[in-house]
Write a protein that holds these residues in place. Structure first.
Motif, short mmCIF file in Angstrom:
data_model
loop_
_atom_site.label_atom_id
_atom_site.label_comp_id
_atom_site.label_asym_id
_atom_site.label_seq_id
_atom_site.Cartn_x
_atom_site.Cartn_y
_atom_site.Cartn_z
N HIS A 106 0.73 -1.25 -0.08
CA HIS A 106 0.15 -0.05 0.26
C HIS A 106 0.83 0.93 0.36
CE1 HIS A 106 -4.44 -2.15 0.73
NE2 HIS A 106 -3.45 -2.62 1.01
N THR A 107 2.04 0.92 0.45
CA THR A 107 2.75 2.25 0.76
C THR A 107 3.42 2.24 -0.27
OG1 THR A 107 3.36 2.25 3.18
CG2 THR A 107 5.11 3.17 2.16
N VAL A 108 4.28 1.37 -1.46
CA VAL A 108 5.02 1.74 -1.83
C VAL A 108 3.58 1.93 -3.57
CG1 VAL A 108 5.65 0.62 -4.03
CG2 VAL A 108 6.39 0.28 -1.98
N ARG A 109 3.02 1.44 -3.39
CA ARG A 109 1.98 1.74 -4.88
C ARG A 109 1.26 3.05 -4.52
NH1 ARG A 109 -0.56 -1.50 -7.84
NH2 ARG A 109 0.05 -3.58 -6.97
N VAL B 227 -1.35 2.92 6.87
CA VAL B 227 -1.96 3.14 5.73
C VAL B 227 -3.09 4.31 5.56
CG1 VAL B 227 -3.64 1.79 4.11
CG2 VAL B 227 -1.38 0.76 5.26
N PHE B 228 -3.42 4.88 4.30
CA PHE B 228 -4.10 6.11 4.19
C PHE B 228 -4.77 5.60 2.91
CE2 PHE B 228 -1.64 8.47 6.75
CZ PHE B 228 -2.35 9.42 7.23
N VAL B 229 -6.12 6.10 3.01
CA VAL B 229 -7.19 5.89 1.78
C VAL B 229 -7.92 7.34 1.61
CG1 VAL B 229 -9.31 5.08 1.24
CG2 VAL B 229 -7.82 3.46 2.85
N ALA B 230 -7.30 7.80 0.70
CA ALA B 230 -7.28 9.21 0.44
C ALA B 230 -7.95 9.81 -1.03
CB ALA B 230 -6.17 10.15 0.87
N GLU B 231 -8.59 10.87 -1.56
CA GLU B 231 -9.08 10.79 -2.94
C GLU B 231 -7.53 11.49 -3.77
OE1 GLU B 231 -11.15 14.31 -5.67
OE2 GLU B 231 -12.18 14.05 -3.27
N VAL B 232 -6.37 12.28 -2.56
CA VAL B 232 -4.92 12.36 -3.44
C VAL B 232 -4.22 12.22 -2.12
CG1 VAL B 232 -3.87 14.70 -3.26
CG2 VAL B 232 -5.69 14.85 -3.98
N PRO B 233 -3.56 10.86 -2.57
CA PRO B 233 -2.90 10.47 -2.09
C PRO B 233 -2.05 11.74 -0.95
CG PRO B 233 -2.58 9.72 -3.35
CD PRO B 233 -3.72 10.68 -4.31
N ARG B 234 -1.97 10.78 0.19
CA ARG B 234 -0.36 11.67 1.38
C ARG B 234 0.03 11.34 0.82
NH1 ARG B 234 1.76 7.83 5.68
NH2 ARG B 234 1.68 6.21 4.12
N ALA B 235 1.30 11.20 0.40
CA ALA B 235 2.50 11.78 -0.49
C ALA B 235 2.25 12.76 -1.11
CB ALA B 235 3.10 10.64 -1.43
N ILE C 260 1.74 11.11 12.06
CA ILE C 260 1.64 10.23 12.30
C ILE C 260 2.69 9.14 11.47
CG2 ILE C 260 -0.69 10.09 12.90
CD1 ILE C 260 -0.29 11.02 9.69
N GLY C 261 3.92 9.62 10.88
CA GLY C 261 5.03 8.91 10.19
C GLY C 261 5.00 9.00 8.88
N GLY C 262 4.34 10.24 8.21
CA GLY C 262 5.04 10.64 7.44
C GLY C 262 5.66 12.06 7.10
N GLY D 116 3.50 21.05 9.37
CA GLY D 116 2.39 20.75 9.07
C GLY D 116 1.73 20.39 7.84
N GLN D 117 1.62 19.24 7.42
CA GLN D 117 0.46 18.88 6.55
C GLN D 117 -0.96 18.29 7.61
OE1 GLN D 117 -0.41 21.41 4.37
NE2 GLN D 117 -2.20 20.18 4.44
N VAL D 118 -2.16 18.52 7.42
CA VAL D 118 -2.92 17.81 8.36
C VAL D 118 -3.43 17.00 7.17
CG1 VAL D 118 -5.09 17.47 9.09
CG2 VAL D 118 -3.64 19.31 9.96
N ILE D 119 -3.47 16.02 7.05
CA ILE D 119 -3.63 15.31 5.46
C ILE D 119 -5.19 15.23 5.64
CG2 ILE D 119 -3.56 12.40 4.93
CD1 ILE D 119 -1.03 15.25 4.74
N LYS D 120 -5.60 14.83 4.97
CA LYS D 120 -6.58 14.74 4.22
C LYS D 120 -7.13 12.93 3.83
CE LYS D 120 -7.94 19.78 3.07
NZ LYS D 120 -8.58 20.28 1.57
N GLY D 121 -8.21 12.83 4.24
CA GLY D 121 -8.23 10.90 4.46
C GLY D 121 -8.36 10.44 5.38
#
Length: 306
Positions: free
Chosen positions: A41-44, A135-143, A206-208, A251-256
């Protein structure tokens, strides 16, 4: 437009002690979430975000990680011979994913030191660092969200989520200096696992990370001090804290939706969530839950009647 960040590090050398005995023989990064091991999931996410060079930091006994991403033409050929074309395609697609991400491996143990060692090949480039048990599930990937924040600031960036203050002892909590809007925060450091009353904000790291050359320099300094005193470990968060005392960090608050797979309860939640979202497995699980609820209600009714 090509991303400003094209390299990433995945520290995957941990023991997975919180998941023992499940992780005694199987690396925690290879535990399934849905129909894929968690590290996939992280690699993808990274490949889908334009990352073209991924370094996975592993320790002894984790050859299964390499085996998973390594091409296996014999297996694919056997599956096709057996008429299992879809399975053969899936096996080959994972190897293609590794090729697109140009995955290389580095043997190491720890946290900050693996990032420092991996970064030796990166020169003055910023790099993404993502843990393999998130693992993040988001419309725009966390990365992509982290890359965008770096493009806007040119500074190190930490992935954050909104946090229930009562959970502060589970996380590093950022000290927020300024809210810039759209989830972007100027921060001056992290407090590790504070008591709720002492938490400096209602966000959790949270580790990003987007790690810049300045953070790498600070890691080198932390490592130098470790060789002088040899106490504890070299942590990436310590380097970020030291850097943030005099220079800008965001810091960026992640949407997802975030799923942590590093402990048994959260791992089960991640498993259930991905299974429920699966078009084939979801209806089966919902039917099971409905049946269990009906059985429980019947049992309660029987107890009431007696």
């Amino acid at each position: 437009m090509s991303p400003t960040i094209r390299r990433a590090v995945i520290p995957a050398a941990g023991l997975g002690s919180r998941l023992l005995p499940l992780t005694k023989a199987t690396p925690k990064e290879m535990l399934p979430v849905g129909d894929k091991p968690v590290i996939e999931h992280t690699v993808r996410e990274l490949v889908d975000s334009g990352i073209t060079d991924i370094t996975v930091v592993v320790s002894g006994g984790k050859s299964l990680v390499q085996d998973h991403f390594r091409p296996n033409p014999a297996l694919a050929e056997q599956l096709r011979a057996d008429g299992k074309t879809a399975y053969a395609d899936a096996v080959e697609e994972v190897a293609e994913l590794a090729r697109r991400g140009h995955i290389t491996y580095l043997d190491q143990y720890g946290n900050g030191t693996p990032v420092l060692n991996a970064a030796r090949a990166f020169g003055d480039e910023p790099v993404l660092v993502l843990w393999p048990d998130d693992v993040f599930v988001a419309e725009v990937p966390r990365a992509q969200q982290l890359i965008r924040a770096y493009e806007q600031t040119g500074c190190p960036v930490l992935a954050l989520i909104a946090m229930d203050p009562t959970d502060s002892q589970r996380y590093g909590v950022p000290i927020v200096k300024e809210d810039l809007g759209d989830g972007q925060l100027r921060i001056t450091g992290l407090v590790e696992k504070p008591e709720p009353a002492a938490a400096p904000s209602s966000y959790a790291a949270i580790g990003g990370y987007v790690v810049t050359p300045g953070i790498i320099d600070e890691l080198r300094e932390q490592t130098r001090r470790w060789y002088e005193h040899r106490t504890g470990e070299v942590y990436l968060t310590d380097a970020i804290n030291a850097y943030a005392t005099t220079r800008a960090v965001y810091g960026q608050v992640i949407k997802g939706r975030w799923y942590d797979t590093g402990n048994p309860a959260d791992y089960l939640v991640a498993q259930m969530a991905f299974a429920l979202a699966h078009p084939e497995y979801g209806p089966v699980l919902r039917s099971l839950v409905t049946g269990l609820d009906a059985d429980r209600a019947a049992a309660l009714q029987a107890d009431t009647n007696t």
